[in-house]
Design a protein around this motif. Structure first.
Motif, PDB file in Angstrom:
ATOM      1  N   LEU A 143      24.005  -2.454  68.036  1.00 45.78           N
ATOM      2  CA  LEU A 143      23.690  -1.032  68.208  1.00 45.78           C
ATOM      3  C   LEU A 143      23.265  -0.741  69.650  1.00 45.78           C
ATOM      4  N   LEU A 144      22.452  -1.635  70.223  1.00 48.22           N
ATOM      5  CA  LEU A 144      22.009  -1.425  71.621  1.00 48.22           C
ATOM      6  C   LEU A 144      23.194  -1.420  72.582  1.00 48.22           C
ATOM      7  N   ILE A 145      24.138  -2.341  72.344  1.00 43.66           N
ATOM      8  CA  ILE A 145      25.322  -2.415  73.216  1.00 43.66           C
ATOM      9  C   ILE A 145      26.162  -1.142  73.058  1.00 43.66           C
ATOM     10  N   PHE A 146      26.308  -0.686  71.815  1.00 46.98           N
ATOM     11  CA  PHE A 146      27.069   0.538  71.562  1.00 46.98           C
ATOM     12  C   PHE A 146      26.442   1.711  72.328  1.00 46.98           C
ATOM     13  N   PHE A 147      25.121   1.840  72.249  1.00 42.00           N
ATOM     14  CA  PHE A 147      24.461   2.966  72.916  1.00 42.00           C
ATOM     15  C   PHE A 147      24.504   2.834  74.444  1.00 42.00           C
ATOM     16  N   MET A 148      24.556   1.578  74.925  1.00 37.92           N
ATOM     17  CA  MET A 148      24.723   1.384  76.368  1.00 37.92           C
ATOM     18  C   MET A 148      26.092   1.953  76.774  1.00 37.92           C
ATOM     19  N   GLY A 149      27.115   1.666  75.956  1.00 38.43           N
ATOM     20  CA  GLY A 149      28.457   2.193  76.197  1.00 38.43           C
ATOM     21  C   GLY A 149      28.475   3.713  76.180  1.00 38.43           C
ATOM     22  N   VAL A 150      27.753   4.305  75.215  1.00 33.00           N
ATOM     23  CA  VAL A 150      27.691   5.776  75.121  1.00 33.00           C
ATOM     24  C   VAL A 150      27.136   6.347  76.428  1.00 33.00           C
ATOM     25  N   LYS A 151      26.056   5.720  76.922  1.00 35.02           N
ATOM     26  CA  LYS A 151      25.427   6.218  78.166  1.00 35.02           C
ATOM     27  C   LYS A 151      26.390   6.105  79.346  1.00 35.02           C
TER      28      LYS A 151
END
Lengths: 199, 93
Positions: B36-44
């Motif tokens: 989830l953290l990696i996904f949200f890093m991608g979103v940013k």
């Protein structure tokens, strides 16, 4: 895990690029700190269950400082080499390299100090450092040693790159990674100002 | 510093109260949080304005400023930990 990480990163980037607006995702994307706290709490439990680990870290004593010191000196020297290669003033080049992966802070500070163009280079190079270090951790863990995984991560070793440390190294390295991240993060603003004004 | 505090609370709980039978569950929860953290890093990253234009115009210089300092840090930390830290030796990984 690398595949899963890569897939999650690509999906996240696509979500951001296409300008989708799903409320819970946007909310969570703005509040990832809490998710990181949950992860750190769970990692803390793993560390606590590993009996004898804290004694081992105490054994290292000041040697623990060797990792952040190596990262700072290595980045600084790299900044000097880059300055010559790209014909950038040494004070600016070393300041960019001493961002240690903290792209938001280094981009803004160097932008204020040396202008928007250098600010953009600081931002991009430190963003690249964060992303590439993320995906080189498995290779470094396999071919060098666990501690070396912390080196490219720099200041991000306490947050963004920490999940990969958790997956590919051991509890001892994770604790050192967090300590290193705290030290490097505290040093970044000092190093940028020092390099820019003193050199 | 908050992160250290949260981790210390986790260490205390893991050391004193956490049941051994939940160890696997804890590991799975870590993987979920990680992804989830990696996904949200991608979103940013995906939401950053002008990110692709900036990469195109200053990409090579930025690449050098990322690659060389990272490489030098890696070499220095590897050498130092191999010499001074016991588990820094390859065989002790």
């Amino acid at each position: 895990m690398v595949f899963l990480a890569l897939l999650a990163l690509i999906l996240g980037m696509m979500y951001g690029l296409f300008g989708l607006n799903i409320q819970p995702i946007d909310f969570l994307a703005e509040h990832t700190d809490y998710l990181l706290y949950v992860l750190m709490f769970l990692v803390g439990i793993s560390v606590g269950m590993h009996h004898g680990l804290l004694e081992k870290i105490k054994e290292y004593h000041v040697k623990i400082l060797m990792i952040p010191a190596g990262i700072i000196v290595g980045s600084f020297l790299g900044g000097v080499v880059c300055s010559f290669l790209t014909k950038t003033p040494v004070n600016v080049g070393t300041a960019i390299a001493c961002g240690l992966g903290w792209y938001s802070l280094s981009g803004v500070s160097i932008g204020n100090l040396a202008g928007a163009a250098f600010g953009s280079i600081a931002f991009l190079s430190n963003l690249m450092r964060e992303i590439f270090s993320f995906f080189t951790i498995p290779w470094i863990a396999r071919h060098l040693n666990y501690y070396s995984c912390i080196a490219p991560a720099g200041a991000t070793s306490e947050d963004t790159t920490l999940p990969m440390m958790i997956r590919y190294t051991n509890e001892e390295t994770v604790v050192m990674s967090v300590l290193n991240g705290v030290i490097c993060s505290a040093m970044v603003p000092v190093l940028i100002s020092f390099c820019y004004s003193v050199l | 510093m908050d992160i250290l505090l949260v981790m210390c609370i986790g260490v205390l709980i893991g050391n004193r109260f956490f049941p051994e039978k939940w160890k696997k569950g804890n590991e799975k929860a870590q993987i979920i949080c990680t992804v989830l953290l990696i996904f949200f890093m991608g979103v940013k990253i995906g939401k950053m304005d002008n990110i692709w234009n900036e990469i195109a115009s200053m990409g090579l210089t930025s690449f050098l400023f990322f690659f060389i300092p990272s490489l030098f840090s890696l070499i220095l930390v590897y050498v130092l930990t191999r010499i001074f830290m016991k588990s820094g030796r390859k065989g002790d990984r």
